[in-house]
Every structure is written in structure tokens, then in C-alpha cells.
Design an enzyme around this catalytic site. Structure first.
Site, PDB file in Angstrom:
ATOM      1  N   HIS A 123      -9.876   1.237   4.552  1.00 41.52           N
ATOM      2  CA  HIS A 123      -8.592   1.394   5.244  1.00 41.52           C
ATOM      3  C   HIS A 123      -8.775   2.346   6.430  1.00 41.52           C
ATOM      4  O   HIS A 123      -9.574   3.287   6.364  1.00 41.52           O
ATOM      5  CB  HIS A 123      -7.531   1.930   4.278  1.00 41.52           C
ATOM      6  CG  HIS A 123      -6.164   1.930   4.873  1.00 41.52           C
ATOM      7  ND1 HIS A 123      -5.718   2.948   5.684  1.00 41.52           N
ATOM      8  CD2 HIS A 123      -5.172   1.019   4.820  1.00 41.52           C
ATOM      9  CE1 HIS A 123      -4.497   2.654   6.092  1.00 41.52           C
ATOM     10  NE2 HIS A 123      -4.140   1.494   5.580  1.00 41.52           N
ATOM     11  N   GLU A 175      -6.155  -4.805  10.482  1.00 34.66           N
ATOM     12  CA  GLU A 175      -5.136  -3.783  10.685  1.00 34.66           C
ATOM     13  C   GLU A 175      -5.462  -3.013  11.966  1.00 34.66           C
ATOM     14  O   GLU A 175      -6.247  -2.057  11.932  1.00 34.66           O
ATOM     15  CB  GLU A 175      -5.116  -2.817   9.500  1.00 34.66           C
ATOM     16  CG  GLU A 175      -4.717  -3.476   8.197  1.00 34.66           C
ATOM     17  CD  GLU A 175      -4.036  -2.484   7.262  1.00 34.66           C
ATOM     18  OE1 GLU A 175      -2.913  -2.763   6.852  1.00 34.66           O
ATOM     19  OE2 GLU A 175      -4.620  -1.431   6.985  1.00 34.66           O
ATOM     20  N   GLU A 194      -7.130   4.761   7.450  1.00 34.99           N
ATOM     21  CA  GLU A 194      -6.955   6.195   7.140  1.00 34.99           C
ATOM     22  C   GLU A 194      -8.204   6.760   6.472  1.00 34.99           C
ATOM     23  O   GLU A 194      -8.550   7.930   6.664  1.00 34.99           O
ATOM     24  CB  GLU A 194      -5.692   6.391   6.282  1.00 34.99           C
ATOM     25  CG  GLU A 194      -4.439   6.259   7.153  1.00 34.99           C
ATOM     26  CD  GLU A 194      -3.245   5.620   6.475  1.00 34.99           C
ATOM     27  OE1 GLU A 194      -3.174   5.606   5.241  1.00 34.99           O
ATOM     28  OE2 GLU A 194      -2.373   5.099   7.212  1.00 34.99           O
ATOM     29  N   LYS A 251       0.019   4.215  -0.300  1.00 32.16           N
ATOM     30  CA  LYS A 251      -0.672   5.400   0.232  1.00 32.16           C
ATOM     31  C   LYS A 251      -0.432   6.583  -0.719  1.00 32.16           C
ATOM     32  O   LYS A 251      -0.411   6.386  -1.927  1.00 32.16           O
ATOM     33  CB  LYS A 251      -0.227   5.684   1.662  1.00 32.16           C
ATOM     34  CG  LYS A 251      -0.352   4.422   2.528  1.00 32.16           C
ATOM     35  CD  LYS A 251      -0.211   4.650   3.989  1.00 32.16           C
ATOM     36  CE  LYS A 251      -0.366   3.307   4.725  1.00 32.16           C
ATOM     37  NZ  LYS A 251      -0.374   3.449   6.161  1.00 32.16           N
ATOM     38  N   SER A 281       2.672  -1.965  10.664  1.00 24.90           N
ATOM     39  CA  SER A 281       4.096  -2.013  10.992  1.00 24.90           C
ATOM     40  C   SER A 281       4.755  -3.355  10.660  1.00 24.90           C
ATOM     41  O   SER A 281       5.589  -3.846  11.422  1.00 24.90           O
ATOM     42  CB  SER A 281       4.321  -1.641  12.465  1.00 24.90           C
ATOM     43  OG  SER A 281       3.946  -0.279  12.677  1.00 24.90           O
ATOM     44  N   GLY A 307       1.691   2.444  10.883  1.00 24.93           N
ATOM     45  CA  GLY A 307       2.650   3.537  10.756  1.00 24.93           C
ATOM     46  C   GLY A 307       3.294   3.944  12.071  1.00 24.93           C
ATOM     47  O   GLY A 307       3.937   4.989  12.152  1.00 24.93           O
ATOM     48  N   ASN A 318       0.857  -1.185   0.000  1.00 21.47           N
ATOM     49  CA  ASN A 318       0.000   0.000   0.000  1.00 21.47           C
ATOM     50  C   ASN A 318       0.894   1.237   0.000  1.00 21.47           C
ATOM     51  O   ASN A 318       1.459   1.593   1.026  1.00 21.47           O
ATOM     52  CB  ASN A 318      -0.899  -0.024   1.253  1.00 21.47           C
ATOM     53  CG  ASN A 318      -1.798   1.195   1.346  1.00 21.47           C
ATOM     54  OD1 ASN A 318      -1.863   2.009   0.422  1.00 21.47           O
ATOM     55  ND2 ASN A 318      -2.492   1.326   2.473  1.00 21.47           N
TER      56      ASN A 318
HETATM   57  P1  PGA Z   1       2.238   0.421   7.834  1.00 23.21           P
HETATM   58  O1  PGA Z   1       0.800   0.598   7.138  1.00 23.21           O
HETATM   59  O2  PGA Z   1       2.815  -0.868   7.289  1.00 23.21           O
HETATM   60  O3  PGA Z   1       3.025   1.630   7.408  1.00 23.21           O
HETATM   61  O4  PGA Z   1       2.017   0.346   9.293  1.00 23.21           O
HETATM   62  C1  PGA Z   1      -0.045  -0.489   6.898  1.00 23.21           C
HETATM   63  C2  PGA Z   1      -1.279  -0.021   6.202  1.00 23.21           C
HETATM   64  O5  PGA Z   1      -1.708   1.111   6.472  1.00 23.21           O
HETATM   65  O6  PGA Z   1      -1.863  -0.733   5.377  1.00 23.21           O
END
Ligand code: PGA
Length: 271
Positions: free
Chosen positions: A103, A178, A105, A16, A224, A184, A14
Site C-alpha cells: 500500500h 492506487e 502508505e 487503515k 478517493s 485520501g 481498507n
Molecule cells: P481513500 O484510500 O479511499 O481514502 O482515498 C484508498 C486506499 O488508501 O486504499
């Protein structure tokens, strides 16, 4: 309940809102160079989810390769007065076969609720796209012991995405667990914490749909993920893949995450 070998592992990058369009071809070339030989030896899937503006370029670079492109969201209808939205029909036109929905976000920064995510899911499935549907609790919920309650209420969006429960459609869905507190932040769920929620999701699907479907649906972990923890997480019996954000931006790291994950998932495989 599940037999691990029947579910093909899936790894998604991803991106983003990162990378320039012109950076995409080099990434694809590098990733393919790192994974090329594994493809002929093992069965697994890889998805790249770039920003929507990059899909055409990534699709073109992926032509003839087994890696697939995914969108990071999609609209609730084929066409119409929806300023700023992206039609699932257009995604198909751009050779995009997958879409990530719900997601954290989207949920937390852009206030997308389950009902909206359900509409997006319905539109995506109607158009023939496959969907990665994300669920996950915030830290406050976990601390209050409400993790399963939150996951259960989010999974209920499948009820309102009419038809998503038909076995033929459910096979086109991947559920991504998630935990919001792990995205993140550098703080991943422990493999046991992930397994616990993945098993909960599979049990829920078993009760609401059927044990056969629950066994077939892939449940992936995100939050992460790094090359150092992907092996341990993928060693859990209900973890069928990984959704990777930050660490997927470097193709070398993403390839290492995939390889370490496959090593524990497919012991004895020539990796
Ligand atoms: P991250 O994000 O691996 O940076 O924690 C995962 C995601 O948002 O799908």
C-alpha cells in the site's frame, strides 16, 4: 482483450488505523444486512481489511457470511526474529484469507521498497493467502509523464517474488492501481485515467505471463472512491473492483459504493 463477465468484481474496505475492536461486529452486521440479498443474486466479492488487532473479532463476526477478512500487511516468513511483524501463518490461523501488500502508505510513510514487498508477497502466497498488491505513481511522476514507467518498475516485484508468476499463484493476486495523489485527497483519477493504467497493467501481465492469465487477473482501482464516482469508475472495461479507504468506514457508504459499482458493471442486474 478481456471479457468482463469472467472476472468476479471485488470490493475491499481498507480501514487503515481506524475503529476500535468493539466497533467491528456492528459494522459487519450492518454491511451484511445491506448486501445480503445481492449475494444470492450476483457474483461479487467483498473484503474487509481492519487493523491486525481487529482480525480475530472481524473473522468471528463474519462466520458463515460471504464477506472475507484481509490483513493490511504481513511478514516475510512464517516465524522468526521479526519484531513487530505479523506472520502470514497466524493470519491463516485467524481465518484471514487475504492480505493487502505494498500500500502507498507502507511505501511512502514506512519506506517499504519493492524488494521487501516482493518478500512479503512470496511469504503470503506460500502460506496460501490471496494478496492485493498495490501500485501507483506520485503526482510528480504523473506530471512528468512517468506514470507507466513507475507502474512498470513496481510490477517488476512480481519477478522477484519467486513463483508469483506461476499461473496457479497469479490467480490468487489482485493488482490495485492506487495513484498516490488520489489517496485520501478527495481527488480521484478520472475513469479514463484509471482505465488507461489498468489496461497498461493487463498488457504488461499479458506480455510477461500469458494473455490467459492477464485476462483472468483482477485489477482494482483505489483513491478517493465515493458512492458518487464508483459507478463511472467501474464502467471501465479493465476496472474489476475498488479498494476503498475513508469512504469504507461507514458501512452504508461502502454498500452504496458497491451497489453503484455493480450497477454499471453488471447492467440489467437486479440491484
Ligand atoms: P481513500 O484510500 O479511499 O481514502 O482515498 C484508498 C486506499 O488508501 O486504499
Amino acid at each position: 482483450m478481456s471479457s468482463v463477465v469472467t472476472r468476479v468484481p471485488v470490493f475491499a474496505a481498507n480501514w487503515k488505523m481506524n475503529k476500535l475492536v468493539r466497533e467491528a461486529p456492528e459494522y459487519v452486521e450492518r454491511l451484511n444486512a445491506l448486501l445480503g440479498e445481492l449475494y444470492s443474486a450476483l457474483s461479487f466479492e467483498v473484503l474487509i481489511a481492519p487493523p491486525a488487532t481487529h482480525i480475530q473479532s472481524v473473522s468471528a463476526s463474519l462466520q458463515g457470511l460471504p464477506i472475507k477478512v484481509a490483513a493490511q500487511n504481513c511478514g516475510t516468513a512464517r516465524a522468526g526474529a521479526f519484531t513487530g511483524e505479523i506472520s502470514p501463518a497466524v493470519l491463516k490461523e485467524l481465518a484471514c484469507q487475504w492480505v493487502i501488500l505494498g500500500h502507498s502508505e507502507r511505501r511512502h510513510i514506512f519506506n517499504e521498497e519493492d524488494s521487501l514487498i516482493a518478500s512479503r508477497l512470496r511469504a503470503a502466497l506460500e502460506e496460501g493467502l490471496n494478496a492485493v498488491v498495490c501500485v501507483g505513481e506520485v503526482l510528480q511522476d504523473r506530471k512528468a509523464g512517468k506514470t507507466f514507467k513507475v507502474i512498470e518498475s513496481q510490477l517488476a516485484l512480481f519477478n522477484s517474488a519467486k513463483g508469483a508468476f506461476q499461473p496457479s499463484l497469479l490467480r490468487r493476486v489482485v493488482v490495485a492501481y492506487e495513484p498516490v495523489w488520489a489517496i485520501g485527497t478527495g481527488e480521484n483519477a478520472t475513469p479514463q485515467e484509471a482505465q488507461e493504467v489498468h489496461a497498461f497493467i493487463r498488457n504488461w501481465l499479458s506480455e510477461k505471463v500469458s494473455p490467459e492469465e492477464a485476462t483472468a487477473v483482477r485489477v482494482v482501482y483505489g483513491g478517493s472512491v465515493k458512492a458518487e464516482n464508483s459507478g463511472q469508475i467501474m464502467a471501465q472495461k479493465d476496472v474489476d473492483g475498488l479498494l476503498v479507504g475513508g469512504a469504507s468506514l461507514d458501512p452504508n457508504t461502502f454498500a452504496a459504493i458497491i451497489k453503484n459499482g455493480l450497477k454499471t458493471r453488471l447492467p440489467g442486474a437486479p440491484i
